[in-house]
Design an enzyme around this catalytic site. Sequence first.
Site, PDB file in Angstrom:
ATOM      1  N   ASN A   9      33.702 -33.645   4.859  1.00  0.00           N
ATOM      2  CA  ASN A   9      32.541 -31.970   5.320  1.00  0.00           C
ATOM      3  C   ASN A   9      32.169 -32.832   4.172  1.00  0.00           C
ATOM      4  O   ASN A   9      31.477 -32.599   3.009  1.00  0.00           O
ATOM      5  CB  ASN A   9      33.933 -30.951   5.154  1.00  0.00           C
ATOM      6  CG  ASN A   9      32.085 -30.206   5.057  1.00  0.00           C
ATOM      7  OD1 ASN A   9      30.697 -30.149   4.380  1.00  0.00           O
ATOM      8  ND2 ASN A   9      33.032 -28.700   4.501  1.00  0.00           N
ATOM      9  N   TRP A  10      31.020 -33.114   4.710  1.00  0.00           N
ATOM     10  CA  TRP A  10      29.315 -34.162   3.248  1.00  0.00           C
ATOM     11  C   TRP A  10      29.141 -33.323   3.076  1.00  0.00           C
ATOM     12  O   TRP A  10      28.083 -32.877   1.947  1.00  0.00           O
ATOM     13  CB  TRP A  10      29.092 -35.145   4.098  1.00  0.00           C
ATOM     14  CG  TRP A  10      29.801 -35.663   4.494  1.00  0.00           C
ATOM     15  CD1 TRP A  10      30.507 -36.494   4.211  1.00  0.00           C
ATOM     16  CD2 TRP A  10      28.532 -37.529   4.595  1.00  0.00           C
ATOM     17  NE1 TRP A  10      31.217 -38.101   4.915  1.00  0.00           N
ATOM     18  CE2 TRP A  10      30.023 -38.355   5.232  1.00  0.00           C
ATOM     19  CE3 TRP A  10      27.612 -37.632   4.893  1.00  0.00           C
ATOM     20  CZ2 TRP A  10      29.241 -39.732   5.416  1.00  0.00           C
ATOM     21  CZ3 TRP A  10      26.988 -39.116   5.323  1.00  0.00           C
ATOM     22  CH2 TRP A  10      28.550 -39.708   5.709  1.00  0.00           C
ATOM     23  N   LYS A  11      28.742 -31.760   3.574  1.00  0.00           N
ATOM     24  CA  LYS A  11      28.055 -30.177   2.663  1.00  0.00           C
ATOM     25  C   LYS A  11      26.792 -31.040   3.072  1.00  0.00           C
ATOM     26  O   LYS A  11      26.149 -31.379   3.710  1.00  0.00           O
ATOM     27  CB  LYS A  11      28.038 -29.875   1.401  1.00  0.00           C
ATOM     28  CG  LYS A  11      30.119 -29.824   1.510  1.00  0.00           C
ATOM     29  CD  LYS A  11      30.492 -28.877   0.131  1.00  0.00           C
ATOM     30  CE  LYS A  11      32.448 -28.714   0.585  1.00  0.00           C
ATOM     31  NZ  LYS A  11      33.031 -27.470  -0.618  1.00  0.00           N
ATOM     32  N   HIS A  94      33.399 -22.862   8.073  1.00  0.00           N
ATOM     33  CA  HIS A  94      33.262 -22.529   6.359  1.00  0.00           C
ATOM     34  C   HIS A  94      33.169 -22.197   6.307  1.00  0.00           C
ATOM     35  O   HIS A  94      31.991 -21.028   5.987  1.00  0.00           O
ATOM     36  CB  HIS A  94      33.012 -24.137   6.790  1.00  0.00           C
ATOM     37  CG  HIS A  94      33.105 -24.784   4.782  1.00  0.00           C
ATOM     38  ND1 HIS A  94      32.697 -23.926   4.548  1.00  0.00           N
ATOM     39  CD2 HIS A  94      33.867 -25.452   4.862  1.00  0.00           C
ATOM     40  CE1 HIS A  94      33.432 -24.852   2.929  1.00  0.00           C
ATOM     41  NE2 HIS A  94      33.877 -25.848   3.380  1.00  0.00           N
ATOM     42  N   GLU A  96      31.882 -21.411   2.774  1.00  0.00           N
ATOM     43  CA  GLU A  96      30.178 -21.634   2.601  1.00  0.00           C
ATOM     44  C   GLU A  96      29.329 -20.731   3.382  1.00  0.00           C
ATOM     45  O   GLU A  96      29.128 -20.523   3.366  1.00  0.00           O
ATOM     46  CB  GLU A  96      30.403 -22.949   2.489  1.00  0.00           C
ATOM     47  CG  GLU A  96      30.601 -23.466   0.930  1.00  0.00           C
ATOM     48  CD  GLU A  96      31.164 -24.769   0.715  1.00  0.00           C
ATOM     49  OE1 GLU A  96      30.404 -25.666   1.311  1.00  0.00           O
ATOM     50  OE2 GLU A  96      31.655 -25.227   0.211  1.00  0.00           O
ATOM     51  N   GLU A 166      41.705 -23.679   4.023  1.00  0.00           N
ATOM     52  CA  GLU A 166      41.059 -23.984   2.994  1.00  0.00           C
ATOM     53  C   GLU A 166      40.494 -22.496   2.001  1.00  0.00           C
ATOM     54  O   GLU A 166      40.136 -22.233   2.165  1.00  0.00           O
ATOM     55  CB  GLU A 166      39.682 -24.533   3.261  1.00  0.00           C
ATOM     56  CG  GLU A 166      39.982 -26.104   4.200  1.00  0.00           C
ATOM     57  CD  GLU A 166      38.135 -26.441   3.704  1.00  0.00           C
ATOM     58  OE1 GLU A 166      38.318 -27.456   3.443  1.00  0.00           O
ATOM     59  OE2 GLU A 166      37.240 -25.670   4.114  1.00  0.00           O
ATOM     60  N   GLY A 172      35.912 -27.400  -4.088  1.00  0.00           N
ATOM     61  CA  GLY A 172      35.709 -28.278  -5.032  1.00  0.00           C
ATOM     62  C   GLY A 172      35.554 -27.188  -6.515  1.00  0.00           C
ATOM     63  O   GLY A 172      34.406 -27.364  -7.422  1.00  0.00           O
ATOM     64  N   SER A 212      40.038 -29.229  -2.773  1.00  0.00           N
ATOM     65  CA  SER A 212      40.299 -30.083  -3.619  1.00  0.00           C
ATOM     66  C   SER A 212      40.901 -31.200  -3.868  1.00  0.00           C
ATOM     67  O   SER A 212      41.409 -31.711  -4.132  1.00  0.00           O
ATOM     68  CB  SER A 212      40.599 -29.335  -4.940  1.00  0.00           C
ATOM     69  OG  SER A 212      39.379 -28.859  -5.337  1.00  0.00           O
ATOM     70  N   GLY A 233      35.847 -31.838   1.010  1.00  0.00           N
ATOM     71  CA  GLY A 233      34.374 -32.354   0.773  1.00  0.00           C
ATOM     72  C   GLY A 233      34.070 -33.202  -0.691  1.00  0.00           C
ATOM     73  O   GLY A 233      33.871 -34.648   0.138  1.00  0.00           O
ATOM     74  N   GLY A 234      34.008 -32.637  -1.955  1.00  0.00           N
ATOM     75  CA  GLY A 234      34.367 -33.974  -3.281  1.00  0.00           C
ATOM     76  C   GLY A 234      34.525 -34.896  -2.581  1.00  0.00           C
ATOM     77  O   GLY A 234      33.955 -36.282  -2.876  1.00  0.00           O
TER      78      GLY A 234
HETATM   79  P1  PGA Z   1      36.169 -29.602  -1.693  1.00  0.00           P
HETATM   80  O1  PGA Z   1      35.705 -29.418  -0.382  1.00  0.00           O
HETATM   81  O2  PGA Z   1      37.348 -31.554  -1.682  1.00  0.00           O
HETATM   82  O3  PGA Z   1      34.858 -30.355  -2.138  1.00  0.00           O
HETATM   83  O4  PGA Z   1      37.269 -28.944  -2.456  1.00  0.00           O
HETATM   84  C1  PGA Z   1      36.245 -29.073   0.708  1.00  0.00           C
HETATM   85  C2  PGA Z   1      35.315 -28.478   2.151  1.00  0.00           C
HETATM   86  O5  PGA Z   1      34.999 -27.198   1.247  1.00  0.00           O
HETATM   87  O6  PGA Z   1      35.705 -28.408   3.088  1.00  0.00           O
END
Ligand code: PGA
Length: 256
Positions: A9-11, A94, A96, A166, A172, A212, A233-234
């Site tokens: 997930n590149w956000k 998600h 966010e 999640e 993050g 994470s 994500g990251g």
């Molecule tokens: P993260 O994000 O791996 O940077 O914690 C995961 C996500 O929000 O899907």
Amino acid sequence: MRKPIIAGNWKMYKTPQEAVAFVNAIKDRLVALPAAERVVCPPYVALPGVQAALAGTDIAVGAQDVHWQEEGAYTSQIAPRMLKGLVKYVIIGHSETREFLGVTDEMVNKKAQAALAHGLHPIIAVGESLAVNEAGQTQQFVGRQIRAAFEGIPAEALANVVVAYEPIWAIGTGKSATGEQANAIIGSIRAILAELYGHEHAEAMRIQYGGSVKPGNMAEFMSQPHIDGALVGGASLKEDSFVDLVRIAIEAKGLA
Ligand code: PGA
């Protein structure tokens, strides 16, 4: 056996040019790892370029959200049919989008139904806040999110749905759940799906962990029986680390 699915997930990272350069740099290494499903979810504007760069490979593309209406006066939104031909998957719910865009459980359900109606495969994300977690309410909270998300979704559609658990406090932050904690919650999600759809359907569904995840903790998650992959994500934004995540998942599931 459920095929593991690792989705990046590149956000709001990478321009269209950076996105295409990234997938071109890793696609041969990913193509060599077919035992897991590999998905990249770039920002909307990068989807055409990434889709074209990955055409002819079995690496899937996903969008990060979708609206539920066919079309209309919804400034900034993207309808399911606009994504057709560009993506296989779409992340829905998600945290966010729940937090910053006001996405509710009811909207998650509408988005999931609309995506399925257009042949898109939803990755439905659920997860609790730190406060809910510390109050010991995680299973109830996540259970409610799952029941709401699947309202009206027929059993025949389930093969096209992925769930991502999640915990918000792990996204993050560098603070991940332990493999055992995540496995317990994901097991409780599977139990609810069994209640809703029967044991066989629940056993066939893929449920990811996210929050994470990185190469250093991937094996801990992937060695858990209920965890079928990761939404990342990251660590999905770096070439070597995304390829490593896929390789580690395959090894941990004994598929190498
Ligand atoms: P993260 O994000 O791996 O940077 O914690 C995961 C996500 O929000 O899907």
